[in-house]
Design a protein around this motif. Structure first.
Motif, PDB file in Angstrom:
ATOM      1  N   LEU A 673       0.645  -1.279  -0.145  1.00  0.00           N
ATOM      2  CA  LEU A 673      -0.043   0.009  -0.074  1.00  0.00           C
ATOM      3  C   LEU A 673       0.924   1.191   0.023  1.00  0.00           C
ATOM      4  N   ILE A 674       1.112   1.859  -1.016  1.00  0.00           N
ATOM      5  CA  ILE A 674       2.186   2.965  -1.217  1.00  0.00           C
ATOM      6  C   ILE A 674       1.521   4.137  -0.769  1.00  0.00           C
ATOM      7  N   VAL A 675       2.045   4.922   0.323  1.00  0.00           N
ATOM      8  CA  VAL A 675       1.341   6.212   0.559  1.00  0.00           C
ATOM      9  C   VAL A 675       2.308   7.176   0.183  1.00  0.00           C
ATOM     10  N   ALA A 676       1.641   7.878  -1.082  1.00  0.00           N
ATOM     11  CA  ALA A 676       2.364   8.782  -1.732  1.00  0.00           C
ATOM     12  C   ALA A 676       3.162  10.047  -0.868  1.00  0.00           C
ATOM     13  N   ASP A 677       2.168  10.400   0.249  1.00  0.00           N
ATOM     14  CA  ASP A 677       2.554  11.586   1.016  1.00  0.00           C
ATOM     15  C   ASP A 677       3.329  11.101   2.312  1.00  0.00           C
ATOM     16  N   GLY A 678       4.062   9.934   2.342  1.00  0.00           N
ATOM     17  CA  GLY A 678       4.649   9.344   3.557  1.00  0.00           C
ATOM     18  C   GLY A 678       5.664  10.277   4.138  1.00  0.00           C
ATOM     19  N   ALA A 679       6.028  11.191   3.371  1.00  0.00           N
ATOM     20  CA  ALA A 679       7.122  12.266   3.985  1.00  0.00           C
ATOM     21  C   ALA A 679       6.251  13.163   4.905  1.00  0.00           C
ATOM     22  N   ASN A 680       5.059  13.293   4.681  1.00  0.00           N
ATOM     23  CA  ASN A 680       4.321  14.399   5.539  1.00  0.00           C
ATOM     24  C   ASN A 680       4.391  14.082   6.879  1.00  0.00           C
ATOM     25  N   PRO A 681       4.436  14.925   7.689  1.00  0.00           N
ATOM     26  CA  PRO A 681       4.572  14.432   9.266  1.00  0.00           C
ATOM     27  C   PRO A 681       3.067  13.979   9.822  1.00  0.00           C
ATOM     28  N   TRP A 682       2.141  14.118   8.967  1.00  0.00           N
ATOM     29  CA  TRP A 682       0.983  13.785   9.461  1.00  0.00           C
ATOM     30  C   TRP A 682       0.603  12.472   9.207  1.00  0.00           C
ATOM     31  N   SER A 683       1.103  11.696   8.099  1.00  0.00           N
ATOM     32  CA  SER A 683       0.570  10.484   7.328  1.00  0.00           C
ATOM     33  C   SER A 683       0.899   9.295   8.374  1.00  0.00           C
ATOM     34  N   ILE A 684       1.845   9.552   9.470  1.00  0.00           N
ATOM     35  CA  ILE A 684       2.072   8.367  10.452  1.00  0.00           C
ATOM     36  C   ILE A 684       0.777   8.056  10.972  1.00  0.00           C
ATOM     37  N   SER A 685      -0.075   9.364  11.660  1.00  0.00           N
ATOM     38  CA  SER A 685      -1.486   8.770  12.423  1.00  0.00           C
ATOM     39  C   SER A 685      -2.402   8.252  11.240  1.00  0.00           C
ATOM     40  N   SER A 686      -2.439   8.697  10.106  1.00  0.00           N
ATOM     41  CA  SER A 686      -3.445   8.009   9.370  1.00  0.00           C
ATOM     42  C   SER A 686      -3.026   6.495   8.964  1.00  0.00           C
ATOM     43  N   CYS A 687      -1.734   6.410   8.798  1.00  0.00           N
ATOM     44  CA  CYS A 687      -1.099   4.893   8.554  1.00  0.00           C
ATOM     45  C   CYS A 687      -1.556   3.977  10.002  1.00  0.00           C
ATOM     46  N   ASP A 688      -1.294   4.565  11.147  1.00  0.00           N
ATOM     47  CA  ASP A 688      -1.579   3.841  12.215  1.00  0.00           C
ATOM     48  C   ASP A 688      -3.234   3.493  12.612  1.00  0.00           C
ATOM     49  N   ALA A 689      -3.912   4.774  12.212  1.00  0.00           N
ATOM     50  CA  ALA A 689      -5.296   4.594  12.469  1.00  0.00           C
ATOM     51  C   ALA A 689      -5.799   3.399  11.710  1.00  0.00           C
ATOM     52  N   PHE A 690      -5.457   3.649  10.129  1.00  0.00           N
ATOM     53  CA  PHE A 690      -5.845   2.657   9.033  1.00  0.00           C
ATOM     54  C   PHE A 690      -5.558   1.139   9.340  1.00  0.00           C
ATOM     55  N   LEU A 691      -4.311   1.049  10.012  1.00  0.00           N
ATOM     56  CA  LEU A 691      -3.810  -0.410  10.265  1.00  0.00           C
ATOM     57  C   LEU A 691      -4.891  -0.760  11.375  1.00  0.00           C
ATOM     58  N   ASN A 692      -4.941  -0.090  12.293  1.00  0.00           N
ATOM     59  CA  ASN A 692      -5.874  -0.485  13.636  1.00  0.00           C
ATOM     60  C   ASN A 692      -7.004  -1.009  13.194  1.00  0.00           C
ATOM     61  N   VAL A 693      -7.625  -0.216  12.247  1.00  0.00           N
ATOM     62  CA  VAL A 693      -9.031  -0.443  11.867  1.00  0.00           C
ATOM     63  C   VAL A 693      -9.011  -1.811  10.936  1.00  0.00           C
ATOM     64  N   PHE A 694      -8.143  -1.734   9.846  1.00  0.00           N
ATOM     65  CA  PHE A 694      -8.262  -2.744   8.743  1.00  0.00           C
ATOM     66  C   PHE A 694      -7.360  -3.816   9.221  1.00  0.00           C
ATOM     67  N   VAL A 846      11.145  15.328   7.885  1.00  0.00           N
ATOM     68  CA  VAL A 846      10.511  16.036   8.862  1.00  0.00           C
ATOM     69  C   VAL A 846       9.867  17.171   8.406  1.00  0.00           C
ATOM     70  N   GLY A 847       9.885  17.518   6.992  1.00  0.00           N
ATOM     71  CA  GLY A 847       9.206  18.712   6.432  1.00  0.00           C
ATOM     72  C   GLY A 847       9.875  19.009   5.180  1.00  0.00           C
ATOM     73  N   LYS A 848       9.110  20.111   4.384  1.00  0.00           N
ATOM     74  CA  LYS A 848       9.547  20.438   3.289  1.00  0.00           C
ATOM     75  C   LYS A 848      10.335  21.800   3.159  1.00  0.00           C
ATOM     76  N   MET A 849      11.220  22.149   2.267  1.00  0.00           N
ATOM     77  CA  MET A 849      11.736  23.495   2.257  1.00  0.00           C
ATOM     78  C   MET A 849      10.665  24.495   2.048  1.00  0.00           C
ATOM     79  N   ASP A 850       9.689  24.285   1.259  1.00  0.00           N
ATOM     80  CA  ASP A 850       8.825  25.258   0.900  1.00  0.00           C
ATOM     81  C   ASP A 850       7.880  25.627   2.186  1.00  0.00           C
ATOM     82  N   GLY A 851       7.708  24.669   2.962  1.00  0.00           N
ATOM     83  CA  GLY A 851       6.882  24.837   4.195  1.00  0.00           C
ATOM     84  C   GLY A 851       7.561  25.412   5.388  1.00  0.00           C
ATOM     85  N   LEU A 852       8.974  25.967   5.201  1.00  0.00           N
ATOM     86  CA  LEU A 852       9.834  26.245   6.007  1.00  0.00           C
ATOM     87  C   LEU A 852       9.783  27.876   6.367  1.00  0.00           C
ATOM     88  N   MET A 853       9.518  28.205   7.649  1.00  0.00           N
ATOM     89  CA  MET A 853       9.400  29.474   8.336  1.00  0.00           C
ATOM     90  C   MET A 853      10.406  29.753   9.299  1.00  0.00           C
TER      91      MET A 853
END
Length: 1613
Positions: A673-694, A846-853
């Motif tokens: 199951l390829i998670v295309a935005d796996g580099a996004n810091p939020w994706s981990i919670s989606s992956c965990d929750a998805f695994l828990n349910v399915f 841990v993030g993108k150069m574009d989102g850096l402040m």
């Protein structure tokens, strides 16, 4: 802050005393919050009830080794260079057994993955948390793991005592989206709108722990559901929150037992919660909140009592701002002036990287398999000919039914057809439109992947370069213009599209497709087979091996919204497909479900390209189907027994929300199951929750494969599918604080601020990866440092099309070691991802150069801040995924802005509470950074990207230009702008001798100047021989009886009335008789003249002089506005002690009308004489004063500060005044002067009533009120009467500029000619309004007005005219001064256009007989040339004093009889109360001397003292008016040291909130001030006096008394 939780505890006195000391240290900033908490918990630890210990971590920290005492050292690396992933893993193991303690501790997997003996003990808390993690389908898991939400909620709880009473903005009802105003109480009512729980908790002294937890839980349930009323705390009320409150209360009951009272309601201010440094430590019994402080007793500056919501809110704001800020900073940088802005110094305690230098990581060999095709076209040819029936792509309709199956045979033949038609059917045989190597656009909708795929391969076969882009839906799509620029720069002339898409494009009436904004002219070419001609039998595309030609261009949107094209060569394309095939283990005929956009990125690479190389079958799910049925992709995986699925975390999240009603789901066929935005810091919670349910539906943990990609580097890393279910994925729990410094630190004791990241697998086969420092030289990072990931591989992009400079910086990077040696001879590509390579070669992002402040030197990632904001009140206010975080630069630093769409059902109070929680608690605690602005907009109003996300740069653009139209705004400039200049310290004044010596040494002369000397001037002035004006009139009546002195015009421009010398004399005699006979007045009695501007007023004035009475001119009340204008009339009549009141019959009735009776006590009027009915007889004799120094008339005026001041004008002063004006303006009986002024005070009155009698010229009188019906009246009169000199006020000039701006052509046609005007003087008592006079001059230049004719005069209360531009003498000069120097009371001349420059125009020439000196207002010493000081004046026409009932003698002597403290101490001066400076110019006066110019800066009374500096309101107002097109007028004032800015809005009320950030920004940038309150009002609310000056103090009183009916009031935090 005194801790309320201690109130019930029995603490010894010395402990309490020590606690109080600690509080003090904290409030003074001598100790950090952390240090304070540590010491505090040490002090009271022994007295706390001990909670049971809980190891509630749902994730176990598995350390890579256990030797605690060993020193921190990094991986033992050999030589610098490239190491293999496998070596790294071996070394890692060796290191851990050797006892070197690396700085990463990674968490591996969830508990199930660990052997039983290593699991955490299951306490009730962790069990319940674990349980709900398995069942939380309803919660939004997309953005963040539970760990994070818990952290945020804990932060909220932890800060609940610190929670400030933030004043809620007030909104006009029409602006509130829903009328929820009725629901909340105004902040100063004493309603007990605090939670009932708090009363119950306080009143019983020490509550039991169960009670504490109930209260806490009640509060948290509120925090989660946003309810302020429910007091139940049973979990049954928490269905919506999936028990979030329940579990939190579990945690809280154990960690925060001492907090036993619910936090105060944010919107209710009570003095109980205000910050006080010292506080009685005794136990406090509960009491209802008192009414805000002293609302009843409070007075404004002028003694107007205020009892209002506004002042309560301001007080609340002041108290909030007293909260200690972050510790002060030491160093400063010079902003090209002494006004220094603070520079953030690096924190000495900031974490620094300590590891060894990292090694570049090499991926595994790219193993070339023998049957891999030599190019992608060759693969297509092979499958199209040997297995033409094999399915290639299945597309779905919106019901989820298969719409169309494209086989490999069809793909091959159709692509050939497209290739043939592109090359041979466009243009002519000799001149084909498209040649191999040309770029063409691919414009296909997201629901038609088949046509897009055919077109893409058709381009590859024809050797042209496809540029896939989004379909333009309207001419104004967000970002569409930038796409057009990309197409233009790529030289695209042809766009391939499908039939349906072509029909759907916007068309002009003729059926043409219009040219989209910014797009080149395109030929639209439909690729459906039925529209194409068949290629001849002998035609075949030329299929070569992959080479370095460009294969396709992928578009990429940058942070600033610009769109770049990344070129990918054919060899890179093929190598990338091979690397993906090897990494993902793709085999022939596998089925893959693709939810991603097939035009770019992972969707294109897997679903269009790699799939064809391996003859796979792609099931494509369009975004439109996902919106209707979020489970569609899971259903297709089951239906087709798909082996692979490509999704984003969003798709997993949607599936979670919708999965409940599904029975027969089986995901056991999935191997990846390829998670295309796996580099996004939020994706981990989606992956965990998805695994828990399915997991129960056959999904295996090792199937989830996050990947990281970027347009430049293609796939950066991907987690490999394994068969070994025992090897858990890598996790890093990193300290957010460390990350802001770019340092990797595993989370220490501060549990709140952590970032949990998952690995995105290993480096791609055949690639080398390293991380380099994000800015400056690309130097390799250390092993514990975050850097930008760089990749060296064949399979990456090669350039930004057409941009060689940017290409060099991104695609041709040579990373170097610390010694400066390059890592490799081959160039690397910057991926734009921030991350590091962890143990075992795992890549973490841990993030993108574009989102850096970068705020104050610390780096924050936009994505992390989004996640934190969304973890506050998870489901309540803000739509998921509809939130934008970006930074704007204000005052030399980046400031964070959060913009979110709120749900339509949220109330004002809900949103405001949510906003204050996000700002004060979540962001501050977790990221330790201040948010500058938080804006909520209505649902679905932010600009979208084609796939439904938020278009960030467009949102930022709207925010900056003030067209975002938010419905709620909260600004926090006070808390996050920490680099303001230091407040100015006043220096002790230097002595007089030093000033004299200093001026001598620097060669400066004392700043003094004078007009021509009256004694020296020889003129044949007959009027000079008379001492009194009444005598002059009698003389004129005898010598020139029929000479017309006054002509009054009506609104049509015709003569309404005129007076000759004799008519005026006779009329005055009758009035004198009436005063003596009917009024029974004695000489010296005061008479109020209440007349409209006109002839009657003049006659009444001279009638008073003839009778020996003292006239006072008073503006009559406005018939439409009696309630506000009549009290002023009454006040002047009373204060001037008028014995009688003269007026017309009409006004007489008005004064006695019922409306008047409602406004004032009409019985208290003095006798009223009506001059419409005059006696027929002459007086026995005309009164002649005994002494020229006796009183001639009183001049009453309301100053801009709201003070009513009357000054006494003697007969001598009046005559001297008239003579001075006569000489300056060269007035003779043959002259005509047009006057468009109010005739009630100052120079306006003198010109209207007195000058004509003295000089004999004809005055053409134009009442300014008539211009409201006919704006051209004044200028037409000037033109018609061929007038050379005219006088007006700023209000008149503004009316002409605004009202006649578009009519100059028609006026010219009517014969308006202003070429004869030599002086057009604006009569004013303020700094010249240079912008207005210049625009007036420019506007009427075409009608013959000479720019040099327009000038200003200057007068004040002590001397009604000091300067007036005469007929002779040089033109008025303009200088530019540094506005920052002015704040320090210094004049610094600068060039025009230099930053912070302020233009000042000379206020006309000094009148004859007037002497001026510039003095220091504090020491009263004379100042040097070009020094700022108070203007003092000495002249024969100075007023002789204030007329006051109470006789304030000190003020009198100070203003009218001042002497210098040294130098010329004999002369008596009058103090004007205005700051200005004199400057000797190179010009010469009429008498040949060098000319001294006087520049007025502003009134001392008006100036605001802020941060130790002097600000003039007009400067701030000018900046604010420039900030947005809808601001028509602005006024500023201070209240309790807060700067209040009132702006008039010319636009829809929806724009009101746009102004708040813009006003705050511009005042910070240009004036280094933080605005405390922004008030948006309707046009015309700011009161203006007859001279066109703003009455700021009236405005202030009106605001504080809640009388303005503002559209919006924002209280900046």
């Amino acid at each position: 802050m005194a801790d309320r939780s201690l109130e019930g505890m029995a603490l010894p006195l010395e402990v309490r005393a020590r606690l109080a000391e600690l509080e003090l240290e904290l409030s003074e900033g001598d100790i950090t919050q952390k240090g304070y908490e540590k010491k505090r918990s040490k002090l009271i630890g022994a007295y706390l009830p001990q909670p049971p210990t809980a190891n509630g971590a749902a994730v176990v920290r598995c350390r890579l080794q256990h030797s605690e005492g060993a020193p921190r050292r990094m991986l033992q690396a050999g030589n610098i260079g490239v190491c293999d992933i496998r070596d790294a893993a071996v070394r890692e193991r060796a290191a851990s057994t050797a006892g070197n303690r690396p700085l990463f501790y990674f968490r591996f997997g969830v508990d199930q993955a660990l052997p039983p003996e290593r699991r955490a003990p299951v306490t009730p808390s962790s069990a319940s948390r674990y349980h709900r993690r398995r069942s939380s389908g309803s919660r939004d898991e997309r953005y963040r793991s539970d760990v994070h939400t818990e952290a945020v909620q804990a932060a909220l709880a932890k800060h609940k005592e610190r929670k400030m009473a933030v004043p809620m903005p007030s909104k006009r009802r029409s602006l509130v989206v829903q009328t929820s105003m009725d629901a909340y109480t105004p902040p100063d009512t004493s309603s007990g709108s605090e939670d009932e729980g708090s009363v119950q908790g306080d009143s019983q002294g020490t509550p039991t722990s169960s009670q504490g937890s109930i209260n806490m839980e009640h509060w948290i349930s509120q925090a989660i559901h946003g309810s302020t009323t429910s007091t139940t705390s049973s979990s049954s009320t928490q269905s919506g929150g999936s028990g979030a409150a329940h579990r939190l209360a579990d945690v809280m009951a154990q960690t925060h037992l001492e907090n036993h009272s619910a936090p105060p309601d944010v919107t209710t201010y009570t003095s109980e919660h205000s910050i006080q440094v010292e506080r009685p430590q005794g136990s406090m019994t509960s009491r209802t909140a008192p009414k805000y402080g002293n609302a009843e007793l409070m007075e404004t500056g002028d003694g107007v009592p205020v009892s209002s919501r506004v002042s309560a809110k301001i007080q609340q704001l002041v108290n909030t701002l007293k909260r200690p800020k972050r510790p002060p900073l030491r160093e400063f940088f010079v902003d090209d002036f002494e006004e220094l802005l603070e520079v953030q110094q690096p924190d000495p305690n900031q974490p620094k990287p300590e590891g060894a230098q990292m090694l570049a990581m090499r991926g595994e060999q790219l193993g070339v398999v023998t049957n891999w095709p030599p190019s992608l076209e060759a693969a297509l040819q092979r499958w199209g000919t040997i297995s033409p029936k094999a399915p290639c792509l299945t597309t779905m309709d919106t019901n989820g039914k298969p719409l169309y199956i494209l086989t490999y045979g069809k793909l091959w033949t159709r692509s050939m057809k497209v290739a043939y038609n592109i090359l041979h059917k466009l243009g002519t045989k000799q001149e084909p439109m498209v040649r191999p190597g040309d770029r063409v656009a691919l414009v296909f909708p997201n629901n038609d992947p088949a046509a897009s795929m055919v077109a893409f391969y058709g381009c590859l076969l024809a050797e042209v370069v496809p540029v896939p882009i989004e379909v333009p839906l309207t001419r104004k799509d967000a970002g569409s213009q930038q796409i057009g620029f990309l197409l233009g720069s790529c030289g695209v002339t042809v766009a391939l599209t499908s039939d349906a898409c072509h029909k759907g494009l916007p068309k002009s009436p003729t059926g043409e497709i219009p040219q989209f904004k910014g797009w080149p002219k395109l030929l639209w070419f439909v690729t459906e087979s039925k529209h194409l001609s068949k290629p001849p039998r002998d035609w075949f595309p030329h299929i070569k091996d992959a080479n370095n030609d460009t294969a396709y261009i992928e578009y990429k949107t940058c942070k600033d919204g610009s769109v770049l094209g990344v070129t990918v060569t054919r060899i890179a394309l093929l190598t990338h497909c091979q690397a993906l095939t090897q990494a993902c283990g793709y085999t022939e005929a596998e089925t893959i479900v693709n939810v991603l956009d097939f035009k770019k990125d992972v969707g294109l690479w897997h679903g269009i390209l790699t799939s064809v190389m391996n003859m796979m079958h792609v099931i494509s799910i369009p975004y439109s189907l996902m919106k209707v049925n979020p489970l569609s992709w899971i259903q297709k995986v089951c239906q087709y027994k798909a082996k692979v699925a490509c999704v984003k975390s969003r798709d997993m999240h949607w599936a979670l929300v919708a999965h409940r009603d599904q029975r027969d789901i089986n995901l056991s066929s999935l191997r990846m199951l390829i998670v295309a935005d796996g580099a996004n810091p939020w994706s981990i919670s989606s992956c965990d929750a998805f695994l828990n349910v399915f997991q129960s539906k056959g999904l295996r943990q090792e199937v989830i494969c996050p990947c990281a990609s970027s347009p430049e580097a293609l796939t950066v890393a991907i987690r490999r599918p394994t068969d070994d279910s025992n090897q858990p994925p890598g996790r890093g729990v990193l300290s957010m604080h460390g990350l802001t410094y770019g340092v990797i630190r595993v989370d220490s004791e501060e549990k709140l601020s952590v970032l949990t990241v998952q690995d995105v697998g290993l480096v791609m086969p055949g690639a080398i990866m390293c991380s380099v420092k994000p800015d400056g030289v690309p130097q390799l990072c250390r092993t514990d440092e975050v850097g930008e990931l760089c990749m060296c591989a064949v399979a990456t992009g090669t350039s930004y099309y057409g941009l060689s400079g940017m290409t060099k910086n991104t695609f041709e990077v040579f990373p170097v070691t610390s010694s400066g040696a390059p890592v490799s001879e081959y160039p690397f590509v910057r991926t734009g991802l921030l991350g590091f390579v962890g143990p075992g070669g795992l890549v973490f992002v841990v993030g993108k150069m574009d989102g850096l402040m970068v705020v104050s030197g610390r780096r924050h990632n936009a994505d992390d801040i989004v996640a934190t904001a969304l973890a506050v009140e998870p489901m309540k206010f803000v739509y998921r995924g509809r939130i934008a975080v970006f930074s704007v630069t204000v005052l030399h630093d980046e400031r964070i802005v959060i913009v979110a769409e709120q749900r339509p059902d949220s109330t004002e109070e809900d949103s405001f509470q949510w906003m204050s929680r996000v700002l004060q608690v979540a962001i501050d605690s977790i990221h330790q950074v201040g948010v500058y602005c938080l804006a909520l907009v209505p649902a679905n109003t932010l600009p979208k990207t084609p796939l439904g996300g938020i278009h960030l740069s467009e949102t930022k653009q709207l925010f900056l230009e003030g067209s975002l139209h938010p419905c709620n705004v909260l600004m926090c400039p006070h808390t996050c702008v920490t680099n303001l200049p230091k407040p100015r310290q006043k220096q002790p004044e230097i002595g007089p001798a030093s000033v004299m010596v200093g001026n001598l040494v620097s060669g400066k002369r004392i700043a003094q100047a004078s007009g021509r000397d009256l004694g020296q001037i020889e003129d044949n002035d007959q009027a000079r021989k008379f001492l009194f004006l009444s005598e002059v009139l009698q003389w004129r009546a005898q010598t020139t009886p029929d000479h017309v002195l006054y002509t009054l015009l009506n609104c049509r421009g015709t003569i309404a009335n005129s007076l000759t010398c004799v008519q005026l004399h006779k009329r005055a005699e009758k009035i004198a008789v009436m005063l003596m006979e009917r009024g029974h007045l004695q000489d010296g009695d005061h008479v109020a003249l209440v007349y409209p501007p006109g002839i009657d007023l003049i006659a009444a004035f001279y009638g008073c002089l003839y009778a020996g009475c003292v006239p006072i001119t008073v503006r009559p009340p406005h018939p439409q506005n009696i309630a506000t204008t009549l009290p002023t009339v009454k006040m002047i009549v009373e204060v001037s002690r008028s014995a009688c009141l003269m007026t017309t019959q009409l006004i007489c009735k008005l004064l006695r009308s019922r409306e008047a009776a409602a406004a004032v006590d009409v019985r208290a009027w003095p006798p009223i004489l009506d001059t419409d009915d005059l006696p027929k007889k002459r007086p026995a004799q005309i009164y002649k004063p005994s002494n020229p120094d006796t009183l001639a008339y009183l001049d009453f005026s309301v100053s801009t500060t709201g003070m009513l001041a009357g000054v006494k004008m003697s007969h001598a002063a009046t005559s001297a005044f008239c003579r001075s004006i006569k000489l300056q303006c060269e007035l003779y009986p043959s002259r005509e002067v047009a006057i468009c002024l109010d005739p009630y005070c100052g120079l306006g009155f003198v010109l209207w009533c007195l000058c004509s009698v003295y000089s004999g010229h004809q005055s053409i009188l134009i009442p300014p009120a008539e211009l409201e019906t006919n704006p051209a009246l004044w200028l037409l009169a000037v033109s018609q009467y061929k007038v050379r000199d005219t006088f007006c006020s700023y209000s008149v000039m503004e009316l002409c500029t605004k009202g006649l701006g578009s009519q100059t052509e028609s006026l010219k046609a009517r014969g308006l000619d202003l070429s004869r005007v030599r002086t057009c003087v604006v009569v004013a008592e303020e700094r010249p309004r240079i912008a207005l006079t210049q625009s007036f001059s420019k506007l009427f230049k075409d009608l013959g007005l000479h720019p040099r004719a327009v000038s200003t005069s200057f007068g004040c209360r002590v001397n009604l005219a000091i300067c007036l531009q005469g007929t002779s003498g040089p033109d008025p000069t303009t200088v530019y001064v540094d506005m920052r120097a002015l704040r320090h009371d210094r004049v610094r001349l600068v060039e025009r256009g230099s930053p912070h420059s302020l233009p000042l125009m000379e206020s006309g020439k000094i009148l004859p007989g007037v002497r001026i000196i510039i003095a220091n207002p504090e020491t009263k010493g004379p100042l040097g040339d070009s020094h700022l000081g108070e203007i003092w004046v000495h002249s024969a026409h100075n007023a002789s004093g204030y007329f006051t009932i109470y006789g304030d003698e000190s003020l009198q002597s100070d203003h009218f009889n001042s002497r210098l403290s040294f130098g010329d101490t004999q002369t008596v001066w009058a103090r004007t109360g205005y700051l200005g400076f004199l400057r000797r110019t190179e010009l010469t006066d009429a008498n040949g001397e060098r000319h001294d110019a006087l520049y007025v800066v502003g009134a001392l009374d008006e100036a605001m003292e802020l941060r130790g500096m002097r600000y003039h309101p007009i400067d701030i107002e000018t900046s604010v008016i420039r900030a947005h097109k809808s601001v028509t007028e602005c006024a500023v004032f201070t209240w309790t040291n807060l700067l209040v800015v009132v702006v008039e809005l010319d636009g829809s009320e929806q724009e009101a909130l746009d102004l708040v950030p813009l006003v705050t920004n511009v005042v910070l940038e240009e004036h280094y001030l933080v605005v405390g309150v922004v008030v948006v009002v309707d046009i015309g609310v700011i009161p203006i006096n007859s001279r066109g000056e703003k009455q700021r103090m009236h405005l202030r009183d009106g605001f504080l008394a809640d009388q303005l009916d503002p559209i919006y009031v924002a209280y900046n935090m």
